[in-house]
Design a protein around this motif. Structure first.
Motif, PDB file in Angstrom:
ATOM      1  N   ASP A 143       0.815  -1.214   0.000  1.00  0.00           N
ATOM      2  CA  ASP A 143       0.000   0.000   0.000  1.00  0.00           C
ATOM      3  C   ASP A 143       0.852   1.269   0.000  1.00  0.00           C
ATOM      4  O   ASP A 143       0.530   2.250  -0.678  1.00  0.00           O
ATOM      5  CB  ASP A 143      -0.926  -0.003   1.223  1.00  0.00           C
ATOM      6  CG  ASP A 143      -1.831   1.209   1.263  1.00  0.00           C
ATOM      7  OD1 ASP A 143      -2.753   1.293   0.431  1.00  0.00           O
ATOM      8  OD2 ASP A 143      -1.622   2.090   2.132  1.00  0.00           O
ATOM      9  N   GLU A 144       1.945   1.272   0.736  1.00  0.00           N
ATOM     10  CA  GLU A 144       2.779   2.466   0.826  1.00  0.00           C
ATOM     11  C   GLU A 144       3.312   2.879  -0.539  1.00  0.00           C
ATOM     12  O   GLU A 144       3.313   4.059  -0.897  1.00  0.00           O
ATOM     13  CB  GLU A 144       3.946   2.216   1.791  1.00  0.00           C
ATOM     14  CG  GLU A 144       4.848   3.431   1.972  1.00  0.00           C
ATOM     15  CD  GLU A 144       5.994   3.163   2.933  1.00  0.00           C
ATOM     16  OE1 GLU A 144       6.844   4.073   3.118  1.00  0.00           O
ATOM     17  OE2 GLU A 144       6.048   2.048   3.503  1.00  0.00           O
ATOM     18  N   ARG A 166       1.970   2.099  -3.483  1.00  0.00           N
ATOM     19  CA  ARG A 166       0.844   2.564  -4.303  1.00  0.00           C
ATOM     20  C   ARG A 166       0.473   4.003  -3.981  1.00  0.00           C
ATOM     21  O   ARG A 166       0.239   4.812  -4.866  1.00  0.00           O
ATOM     22  CB  ARG A 166      -0.380   1.670  -4.087  1.00  0.00           C
ATOM     23  CG  ARG A 166      -0.433   0.430  -4.915  1.00  0.00           C
ATOM     24  CD  ARG A 166      -1.858  -0.089  -5.037  1.00  0.00           C
ATOM     25  NE  ARG A 166      -2.635   0.059  -3.822  1.00  0.00           N
ATOM     26  CZ  ARG A 166      -2.644  -0.792  -2.817  1.00  0.00           C
ATOM     27  NH1 ARG A 166      -1.918  -1.887  -2.894  1.00  0.00           N
ATOM     28  NH2 ARG A 166      -3.382  -0.575  -1.742  1.00  0.00           N
ATOM     29  N   GLN A 167       0.415   4.315  -2.693  1.00  0.00           N
ATOM     30  CA  GLN A 167       0.026   5.667  -2.295  1.00  0.00           C
ATOM     31  C   GLN A 167       1.061   6.698  -2.739  1.00  0.00           C
ATOM     32  O   GLN A 167       0.717   7.821  -3.122  1.00  0.00           O
ATOM     33  CB  GLN A 167      -0.183   5.744  -0.777  1.00  0.00           C
ATOM     34  CG  GLN A 167      -1.302   4.871  -0.246  1.00  0.00           C
ATOM     35  CD  GLN A 167      -2.602   5.061  -1.007  1.00  0.00           C
ATOM     36  OE1 GLN A 167      -2.994   6.184  -1.338  1.00  0.00           O
ATOM     37  NE2 GLN A 167      -3.275   3.966  -1.314  1.00  0.00           N
ATOM     38  N   LYS A 168       2.312   6.314  -2.704  1.00  0.00           N
ATOM     39  CA  LYS A 168       3.379   7.214  -3.139  1.00  0.00           C
ATOM     40  C   LYS A 168       3.224   7.538  -4.622  1.00  0.00           C
ATOM     41  O   LYS A 168       3.323   8.711  -5.031  1.00  0.00           O
ATOM     42  CB  LYS A 168       4.735   6.564  -2.869  1.00  0.00           C
ATOM     43  CG  LYS A 168       5.936   7.446  -3.154  1.00  0.00           C
ATOM     44  CD  LYS A 168       7.229   6.734  -2.766  1.00  0.00           C
ATOM     45  CE  LYS A 168       8.445   7.609  -3.032  1.00  0.00           C
ATOM     46  NZ  LYS A 168       9.718   6.917  -2.667  1.00  0.00           N
ATOM     47  N   GLU A 178       0.073   9.763  -5.246  1.00  0.00           N
ATOM     48  CA  GLU A 178       0.285  11.164  -4.874  1.00  0.00           C
ATOM     49  C   GLU A 178       1.085  11.899  -5.952  1.00  0.00           C
ATOM     50  O   GLU A 178       0.765  13.039  -6.314  1.00  0.00           O
ATOM     51  CB  GLU A 178       1.010  11.249  -3.531  1.00  0.00           C
ATOM     52  CG  GLU A 178       1.179  12.677  -3.038  1.00  0.00           C
ATOM     53  CD  GLU A 178       1.779  12.754  -1.652  1.00  0.00           C
ATOM     54  OE1 GLU A 178       2.040  13.881  -1.187  1.00  0.00           O
ATOM     55  OE2 GLU A 178       1.989  11.698  -1.031  1.00  0.00           O
ATOM     56  N   GLU A 204      -9.337  12.841   3.996  1.00  0.00           N
ATOM     57  CA  GLU A 204      -8.772  11.945   2.992  1.00  0.00           C
ATOM     58  C   GLU A 204      -9.874  11.156   2.299  1.00  0.00           C
ATOM     59  O   GLU A 204     -10.746  10.575   2.956  1.00  0.00           O
ATOM     60  CB  GLU A 204      -7.790  10.992   3.669  1.00  0.00           C
ATOM     61  CG  GLU A 204      -6.953  10.161   2.714  1.00  0.00           C
ATOM     62  CD  GLU A 204      -5.952   9.319   3.473  1.00  0.00           C
ATOM     63  OE1 GLU A 204      -4.757   9.655   3.460  1.00  0.00           O
ATOM     64  OE2 GLU A 204      -6.367   8.313   4.090  1.00  0.00           O
ATOM     65  N   ASP A 242     -11.011   8.047  -0.188  1.00  0.00           N
ATOM     66  CA  ASP A 242     -10.562   6.726  -0.611  1.00  0.00           C
ATOM     67  C   ASP A 242     -11.114   6.436  -2.008  1.00  0.00           C
ATOM     68  O   ASP A 242     -12.313   6.227  -2.178  1.00  0.00           O
ATOM     69  CB  ASP A 242     -11.050   5.678   0.385  1.00  0.00           C
ATOM     70  CG  ASP A 242     -10.483   4.288   0.101  1.00  0.00           C
ATOM     71  OD1 ASP A 242      -9.849   4.113  -0.957  1.00  0.00           O
ATOM     72  OD2 ASP A 242     -10.678   3.400   0.949  1.00  0.00           O
ATOM     73  N   ALA A 268      -6.030   4.953  -4.500  1.00  0.00           N
ATOM     74  CA  ALA A 268      -5.456   6.152  -3.894  1.00  0.00           C
ATOM     75  C   ALA A 268      -6.284   6.642  -2.711  1.00  0.00           C
ATOM     76  O   ALA A 268      -7.508   6.492  -2.677  1.00  0.00           O
ATOM     77  CB  ALA A 268      -5.366   7.257  -4.945  1.00  0.00           C
ATOM     78  N   ARG A 269      -5.612   7.252  -1.775  1.00  0.00           N
ATOM     79  CA  ARG A 269      -6.252   7.980  -0.672  1.00  0.00           C
ATOM     80  C   ARG A 269      -5.658   9.386  -0.683  1.00  0.00           C
ATOM     81  O   ARG A 269      -4.476   9.565  -0.350  1.00  0.00           O
ATOM     82  CB  ARG A 269      -6.017   7.286   0.667  1.00  0.00           C
ATOM     83  CG  ARG A 269      -6.680   5.917   0.767  1.00  0.00           C
ATOM     84  CD  ARG A 269      -6.606   5.357   2.187  1.00  0.00           C
ATOM     85  NE  ARG A 269      -5.233   5.227   2.635  1.00  0.00           N
ATOM     86  CZ  ARG A 269      -4.444   4.191   2.362  1.00  0.00           C
ATOM     87  NH1 ARG A 269      -4.897   3.183   1.634  1.00  0.00           N
ATOM     88  NH2 ARG A 269      -3.199   4.143   2.815  1.00  0.00           N
ATOM     89  N   LEU A 270      -6.456  10.352  -1.082  1.00  0.00           N
ATOM     90  CA  LEU A 270      -5.958  11.709  -1.286  1.00  0.00           C
ATOM     91  C   LEU A 270      -6.886  12.729  -0.638  1.00  0.00           C
ATOM     92  O   LEU A 270      -8.104  12.531  -0.595  1.00  0.00           O
ATOM     93  CB  LEU A 270      -5.850  12.013  -2.791  1.00  0.00           C
ATOM     94  CG  LEU A 270      -4.910  11.135  -3.618  1.00  0.00           C
ATOM     95  CD1 LEU A 270      -5.138  11.373  -5.105  1.00  0.00           C
ATOM     96  CD2 LEU A 270      -3.457  11.401  -3.244  1.00  0.00           C
TER      97      LEU A 270
END
Length: 415
Positions: free
Chosen positions: A236-237, A239-241, A244, A346, A348, A397-399
């Motif tokens: 997950d880390e 993917r989120q990077k 973003e 945030e 999702d 993504a979580r933004l």
């Protein structure tokens, strides 16, 4: 590529598609899976503009029947490559003596697209490069293919899409495909973007090799990476990077440079071992004038305020909805669907409830298309943004979309 045979096959695929749509319109049940399989097989072999159109449609995940969308999506990742002897023809046309330039060229491509395919190679100086090779003969049949694509697009009238909008969308597609045939122009775009983002450590853009590039072959230094569509299975880390960076880059492109990458095909993006976003393809980049961008943000502002009259006024100012009768109830429902994406905190992008509501809204939007009449010069922009949105969905993504858009909405409010 024999033009007459291509035309017959495209006409046959068009007739089959029209038959499925007619059956649905008359209250029957079309076999969308079977139609999708037929389109995949035919377009995968024919390549060219019709395959490109199908890839574009498949990126609109909320537009097509699910079975049809799933089959067309295969064109983005499983299209049959053109046989090596035909590709070699294009290389000989470009280089003459291939062995004078390369020690080795892998005959099996690692990517196949609508207009060309990509092969890894090693130069005589032992540099690993990739060669984006245009399908031989494609330039000669392009205009004939486009005539058939235009006939296919007329089926959109069954969805109450005004003919003027269909014509505008076709001209946009045709202009983009003609530009994509010029690989030297893409090499220049790569160089421009490399210079623009040379100080952005989170982005990787391959270096074009002008000495090995021409109008029909684009050579770039090889950059390894995990394709975006395969990142669903990574941690997950990471993917989120990547998500973003993708969101930051799109925002900067639009609001700083007034441009947008207009081919959000998931195969055009990857992540390297350090989690940097790799962007491979710059065959389609469109300008976004400040006035157009501000008008779209004003429409979003009205949407987030749940103000249907302001939404209608914004659409009218953009050049849309020229007919009578504002669909106020549809505006209200649209606001209810879109607003959760921009709520404080945030968001999702993997929340299926949001996507379900958007899918349920789509048929209502199409039913009102004769009244909405979206501005012709926003069609490609909207399609590109929609494709980038679904890439963020694929990345789960979580933004903080509220924090991202708040200053942009304030900017749009200024006279």
């Amino acid at each position: 590529m024999r033009e007459r045979g291509r035309t017959r096959r495209l006409m046959g695929l068009g007739a089959r598609t029209g038959g499925a749509l007619l059956k649905t319109r008359m209250g029957g049940q079309a076999d969308w899976r079977a139609l999708g399989e037929a389109l995949f097989e035919g377009l995968s072999e024919l390549k060219g503009p019709a395959m490109k159109l199908a890839q574009i449609m498949s990126q609109w995940d909320d537009l097509l029947p699910q079975d049809l969308a799933d089959e067309l999506a295969r064109l983005q990742r499983q299209a049959e490559p053109m046989p090596w002897p035909r590709i070699r023809e294009a290389l000989v046309l470009q280089y003459g003596d291939i062995d004078a330039h390369f020690k080795q060229i892998e005959e099996r491509p690692f990517a196949s697209a609508s207009m060309g395919q990509v092969h890894r190679a090693v130069t005589q100086d032992d540099d690993t490069v990739v060669l984006k090779i245009q399908y031989p003969g494609l330039a000669e049949v392009l205009e004939s293919d486009l005539k058939q694509v235009k006939r296919l697009m007329r089926l959109g009238r069954w969805f109450k899409v005004p003919q003027a909008r269909l014509d505008a969308l076709f001209e946009e597609l045709a202009a983009g495909l003609r530009e994509e045939l010029d690989y030297l122009a893409e090499a220049k775009a790569l160089a421009r973007y490399r210079e623009r983002y040379q100080h952005e450590p989170r982005l990787v853009i391959p270096e074009p090799l002008f000495e090995l590039s021409g109008q029909h072959v684009l050579a770039m230094r090889f950059v390894d990476g995990t394709p975006l569509r395969e990142l669903e299975s990574v941690d997950d880390e990471r993917r989120q990077k990547v998500a973003e960076v993708l969101a930051d880059w799109i925002t900067e492109e639009l609001f700083t440079y007034g441009e947008l990458h207009a081919d959000p095909h998931a195969g055009n993006f990857a992540a390297d071992e350090d989690g940097r976003l790799v962007i491979y393809d710059f065959g389609a980049v469109i300008p976004v004038p400040e006035a157009r961008l501000k008008a779209m943000m004003q429409l979003l502002d009205a949407t987030l305020k749940h103000d249907p009259m302001a939404m209608d006024e914004a659409l009218l100012k953009m050049g849309g909805r020229q007919g009578q009768g504002a669909p106020l109830s549809l505006y209200r429902e649209s606001a209810e669907c879109v607003s959760p994406l921009f709520a404080p905190g945030e968001q999702d992008f993997s929340d299926v409830r949001v996507h379900r509501r958007l899918r349920e809204l789509t048929p209502k939007v199409w039913a009102a298309m004769d009244r909405l009449q979206p501005p012709a010069d926003t069609l490609l922009l909207s399609r590109a943004l929609n494709g980038h949105y679904w890439n963020l969905v694929r990345l789960q993504a979580r933004l903080d979309m509220y924090g991202r858009t708040a200053p942009l909405l304030e900017w749009a409010r200024k006279p």
